[in-house]
Design an enzyme around this catalytic site. Structure first.
Site, short mmCIF file in Angstrom:
data_model
loop_
_atom_site.label_atom_id
_atom_site.label_comp_id
_atom_site.label_asym_id
_atom_site.label_seq_id
_atom_site.Cartn_x
_atom_site.Cartn_y
_atom_site.Cartn_z
N CYS A 110 9.47 14.92 36.30
CA CYS A 110 9.77 13.56 36.75
C CYS A 110 8.70 12.58 36.28
O CYS A 110 8.98 11.71 35.45
CB CYS A 110 9.84 13.54 38.26
SG CYS A 110 10.91 14.81 38.90
N ARG B 34 3.45 6.02 39.93
CA ARG B 34 2.58 7.17 40.20
C ARG B 34 1.85 7.62 38.92
O ARG B 34 0.67 7.93 38.96
CB ARG B 34 3.43 8.30 40.77
CG ARG B 34 2.64 9.27 41.56
CD ARG B 34 3.48 9.97 42.59
NE ARG B 34 2.78 11.17 43.00
CZ ARG B 34 1.86 11.21 43.97
NH1 ARG B 34 1.53 10.11 44.61
NH2 ARG B 34 1.27 12.34 44.28
N LYS C 169 14.29 3.90 40.66
CA LYS C 169 13.89 5.32 40.58
C LYS C 169 12.83 5.53 39.48
O LYS C 169 11.80 6.18 39.70
CB LYS C 169 15.12 6.18 40.29
CG LYS C 169 14.84 7.59 39.84
CD LYS C 169 14.25 8.44 40.95
CE LYS C 169 13.73 9.74 40.40
NZ LYS C 169 13.32 10.68 41.41
N THR D 129 18.09 15.32 32.72
CA THR D 129 18.15 14.19 31.78
C THR D 129 16.85 14.15 30.99
O THR D 129 15.90 13.47 31.39
CB THR D 129 18.36 12.85 32.53
OG1 THR D 129 17.57 12.86 33.72
CG2 THR D 129 19.80 12.63 32.88
N1 SAJ Z 1 -1.07 14.81 39.97
C1 SAJ Z 1 -2.39 14.49 39.66
N2 SAJ Z 1 -3.09 13.71 40.54
C2 SAJ Z 1 -2.56 13.26 41.70
C3 SAJ Z 1 -1.22 13.60 42.01
C4 SAJ Z 1 -0.50 14.36 41.13
O1 SAJ Z 1 -2.91 14.86 38.61
O2 SAJ Z 1 -3.26 12.59 42.46
C5 SAJ Z 1 -0.28 15.62 39.04
C6 SAJ Z 1 0.28 16.89 39.66
O3 SAJ Z 1 -0.64 17.94 39.63
C7 SAJ Z 1 1.49 17.15 38.79
C8 SAJ Z 1 2.00 15.74 38.50
O4 SAJ Z 1 0.89 14.89 38.71
O5 SAJ Z 1 1.15 17.79 37.59
C9 SAJ Z 1 3.18 15.30 39.34
O6 SAJ Z 1 3.05 15.78 40.66
P1 SAJ Z 1 3.53 15.00 41.97
O7 SAJ Z 1 3.25 15.88 43.11
O8 SAJ Z 1 2.91 13.66 42.02
O9 SAJ Z 1 5.09 14.74 41.75
P2 SAJ Z 1 6.37 15.68 41.42
O10 SAJ Z 1 6.66 15.60 39.96
O11 SAJ Z 1 6.24 17.03 42.03
O12 SAJ Z 1 7.52 14.89 42.21
C10 SAJ Z 1 7.71 13.54 41.95
C11 SAJ Z 1 7.67 12.86 43.29
N3 SAJ Z 1 7.38 11.47 43.12
C12 SAJ Z 1 6.37 10.85 43.73
O13 SAJ Z 1 5.54 11.40 44.43
C13 SAJ Z 1 6.34 9.38 43.51
C14 SAJ Z 1 8.98 13.01 44.04
O14 SAJ Z 1 8.99 12.15 45.17
C15 SAJ Z 1 10.17 12.69 43.14
O15 SAJ Z 1 11.38 12.94 43.79
C16 SAJ Z 1 10.12 13.59 41.94
O16 SAJ Z 1 8.89 13.33 41.24
C17 SAJ Z 1 11.34 13.28 41.11
O17 SAJ Z 1 12.31 14.04 41.15
O18 SAJ Z 1 11.39 12.20 40.50
#
Ligand code: SAJ
Length: 406
Positions: free
Chosen positions: A255, A208, A201, A80
């Site tokens: 996401c 985050r 969601k 999406t």
């Molecule tokens: N990031 C930072 N600083 C942080 C944490 C992450 O810069 O402290 C960056 C990461 O490097 C990355 C991005 O943010 O580029 C997102 O990474 P992530 O590990 O936080 O999340 P995703 O996109 O891999 O997965 C998220 C997850 N959501 C949360 O942690 C709230 C997952 O639980 C969801 O299912 C997924 O999105 C989704 O499908 O929505």
């Protein structure tokens, strides 16, 4: 039988989990070559535990097909995206999946949408489509929104243990869908209405994004005042009710960098904080470029051909490059200068950009400044190979020697 539509990062593991639980599953995707590979027993992406799960699902007779199946339960897990101008959701893939389902489904079918959708999408766009086709919602067709929460890198574990949400218009249908997910999900399954499921969601991922933006803004403030942002965060996090996340080179993935836009698109006058957070996170690749230029100046290096970016994926230890900060950074460089910066990522085997290396040692030999964009374990295991380089560590992962930071 359950027909899972869309066999990507979410649909495939979900289909495999259901098959492992002994349910009769057919996975459908419009991508013919993907179906061919899956039928041959080949996976199209890497994920911890996925191969093992795939083998169990094959033993349990999961099938793959380009054709939508005649059945009464469908799970949709298609992308999406958002429209780049209005920032509103582009539900075209979900809608086309629904249209194809309506051509074959049985009377009294349940259609479960797992894809992330902005609040109100089912009422505004999906229900009218179904009604236009002459179906009665609540009789011929039942709609459910069951968004997932799994994190790439730990998907299989989280599919089993995360709690999840089921949004439905009727308790009976919610209970039926709960029974399906309970076959593999050991976490709490919360039932609510459709719109609350859609909103919660998007809110989770927006929460985050805002928190990462706060960490990134702190990094920018601390840079101006020559303070160590990691020391400040470490100390602040000692407070029992403070938990600041990590600054980084930007926010990628399909996401967290996408879902907040749905809220901005739908509530443009009410989303000042959310929009600002998005802008801060989107500005981080630019901030990294300004740091690279500063470090080049400090070290009398005048060509980007002596600089190497380590990491193309959006985060560590995954092979997913969607919306990755490195790709965002390369796009900015391409728009402004001739871009001869070098790039390496151990997870990306095919050539997706210019000056991409596939041999780490050769990459290291050819550069003087190494910019750590992603903290893959691979880099930490090879840290002795980079100790003589000038390093900008945007992820703060190198502890063995001193490096430039964000
Ligand atoms: N990031 C930072 N600083 C942080 C944490 C992450 O810069 O402290 C960056 C990461 O490097 C990355 C991005 O943010 O580029 C997102 O990474 P992530 O590990 O936080 O999340 P995703 O996109 O891999 O997965 C998220 C997850 N959501 C949360 O942690 C709230 C997952 O639980 C969801 O299912 C997924 O999105 C989704 O499908 O929505």
């Amino acid at each position: 039988m359950i027909n899972v539509i869309g066999l990507g990062y979410i649909g495939l593991p979900t289909a495999l989990m259901l098959a492992k639980s002994g349910l009769n599953i057919v996975g459908t995707d419009i991508n013919k070559s993907l179906i061919r590979s899956l039928k041959k027993g080949e996976l199209n992406f890497e994920e911890k535990g996925l191969e093992r799960l795939f083998n169990i699902a094959i033993k349990n007779k999961i099938k793959f097909s380009e054709e939508y199946q005649k059945t009464d339960v469908y799970i949709i897990a298609v992308p999406t995206p958002y429209l780049s101008d209005s920032k509103k959701i582009d539900a075209k893939y979900v809608i086309s999946a629904i249209e194809s389902i309506l051509e074959v489904c049985l009377f009294n079918s349940i259609i479960i949408i797992e894809s992330t959708i902005s609040p109100g999408t089912i009422n505004k766009y999906i229900k009218p489509k179904i009604q236009e086709s002459g179906f009665s919602i609540g009789n011929d067709i039942h709609l459910v929104h069951a968004p997932e929460r799994i994190i790439p890198g730990n998907m299989i574990y989280e599919l089993e243990y995360n709690s999840r949400t089921i949004g439905a218009d009727s308790i009976d249908i919610a209970e039926k869908v709960k029974a399906i997910y309970s076959t593999f999900c050991k976490g709490e399954i919360v039932m609510t209405d459709i719109k609350s499921a859609e909103m919660s969601k998007v809110v989770e991922n927006t929460y985050r994004d805002i928190n990462i933006a706060f960490a990134n803004e702190l990094a920018i403030i601390c840079r101006q005042d020559k303070l160590n942002v990691y020391e400040i965060i470490r100390i602040a996090n000692k407070h029992p009710r403070v938990n600041i996340l990590n600054p980084g080179p930007g926010v990628g993935g399909h996401c967290i960098s996408v879902d907040p836009w749905f809220l901005v698109g739908d509530y443009p006058d009410l989303t000042k904080l959310i929009l600002t957070a998005r802008k801060i996170n989107d500005s981080m690749p630019d901030f990294v470029i300004s740091r690279i230029k500063y470090i080049m100046g400090q070290n009398n290096i005048d060509s980007l051909s002596q600089v190497g970016l380590y990491g193309l994926t959006y985060k560590e230890n995954v092979d997913d490059t969607r919306e990755s900060p490195t790709l965002q950074l390369l796009k900015i460089l391409e728009n402004h200068f001739s871009c001869d910066i070098n790039v390496y990522d151990p997870y990306i085997k095919e050539n997706i950009i210019n000056n991409q290396y596939h041999d780490f040692e050769k990459f290291i030999r050819n550069i003087r400044i190494l910019v750590v964009m992603v903290g893959h374990n691979h880099l930490l295991e090879n840290v002795n190979l980079i100790k003589n380089k000038i390093i900008l560590d945007t992820r703060n992962v190198i502890k063995e020697f001193s490096t430039y930071k964000l």
